[in-house]
Scaffold this active site. Sequence first.
Site, mmCIF file in Angstrom:
data_model
loop_
_atom_site.group_PDB
_atom_site.id
_atom_site.type_symbol
_atom_site.label_atom_id
_atom_site.label_comp_id
_atom_site.label_asym_id
_atom_site.label_seq_id
_atom_site.Cartn_x
_atom_site.Cartn_y
_atom_site.Cartn_z
ATOM 1 C CD GLN A 1 -12.967 -2.276 -0.600
ATOM 2 O OE1 GLN A 1 -12.236 -2.201 0.367
ATOM 3 N NE2 GLN A 1 -14.154 -2.859 -0.551
ATOM 4 C CG HIS B 1 -8.403 -0.024 -2.939
ATOM 5 N ND1 HIS B 1 -7.602 -1.086 -2.579
ATOM 6 C CD2 HIS B 1 -9.075 0.340 -1.806
ATOM 7 C CE1 HIS B 1 -7.769 -1.343 -1.292
ATOM 8 N NE2 HIS B 1 -8.649 -0.497 -0.809
ATOM 9 N NE ARG C 1 -10.141 -5.620 0.411
ATOM 10 C CZ ARG C 1 -9.366 -4.598 0.793
ATOM 11 N NH1 ARG C 1 -9.918 -3.501 1.268
ATOM 12 N NH2 ARG C 1 -8.050 -4.641 0.655
ATOM 13 C CG ASP D 1 -13.606 6.134 -1.280
ATOM 14 O OD1 ASP D 1 -13.572 5.959 -0.046
ATOM 15 O OD2 ASP D 1 -12.597 6.062 -2.003
ATOM 16 N NE ARG E 1 -3.867 0.577 1.872
ATOM 17 C CZ ARG E 1 -5.095 0.611 2.409
ATOM 18 N NH1 ARG E 1 -5.333 1.333 3.481
ATOM 19 N NH2 ARG E 1 -6.079 -0.077 1.874
ATOM 20 C CB CYS F 1 -14.118 0.889 -0.138
ATOM 21 S SG CYS F 1 -13.372 2.520 -0.008
#
Length: 306
Positions: free
Chosen positions: A131, A128, A289, A221, A101, A261
Amino acid sequence: MNFLTIFDLDKDGIYSLIDRASELKERHKSGIPYHPLRCKTLGLIFEKASTRTRVSFETAMYQLGGNAIFISQRDSQIGRGEPIKDTARVMSRYVDAVLIRTFGHEVIEEFAEFSTVPVINGLTDEHHPCQVMADLLTVKERKGAIEGLKIAWIGDGNNMANSWMESASRLGFELRLACPDGYKPTDEMLKRVGADTKGSTIHLVSSVAEAVSGADVLNTDVWASMGQEDEGVERSESFKGYQINDALLEKAAAGAMVLHCLPAHRGEEITEEVMEGPNSAIFEQAENRLHIQKAILERLLAGDDI
Ligand code: CP
Ligand code: NVA
């Protein structure tokens, strides 16, 4: 060999991972142990904060019989400026795959170039993908199929929006994005996915109402992503009217599902009522996830091409 963006998968690859994740989820819920990754180690490098990505990947490795080693920028030599290409070559000699990340997507690309083991994107400023794979699994579970759905993206044209656009490009569902001026996906990204070109199902629309009208899935988001905290006040102004609330939900199709998310800011991009209401699939999404990442890890570490 790597999973850096959704475009690393083709349509069959996406669907086969979703199907495999469903099998692994069922097996796990039935309490049947499955340890294909015995003696395998995943290295996790985090240059930004995380709850879900870290815990779900570490748990995924343990459930599959393997191990996970977490290192953060703060307590590794990365934070003291050791070059990525050196870190990549060293880590590759110890572990069997690396999850990263970080900020710029070019960092993970450079790592992957020098790594001799598979590299997985745990979020960059631009993508991402893990996700969004979990999100697609969640949509398939609630709606039965992804094909033929109308999906709306409300808010920032950010890393999540980009991975959603790549998914729509691969799978062909309709994706309408409503983003304020100054916060739309970049021209480069719109071109990459062929948005608003002939035959494309990806449309950048001019109002939230247009994006949401008759939509089967509403997706949002945070307004300020990690690294953009200083822009919070300015962004709150620009994103007024982009909140997912009950009034907006009424414009969507009956039984529309809501995705976020996480982490969420209740009262900003989404209301408490919607988050906690029956349309919300947000916590299933978070759980998924774990299941989708087990399928991804199994695929990458079993030596098959993703
Ligand atoms: N959604 C997500 O990636 O959450 P974390 O930042 O907690 O990992
Ligand atoms: N767009 C958000 C996603 C967090 C999981 C961010 O990059 O901070």
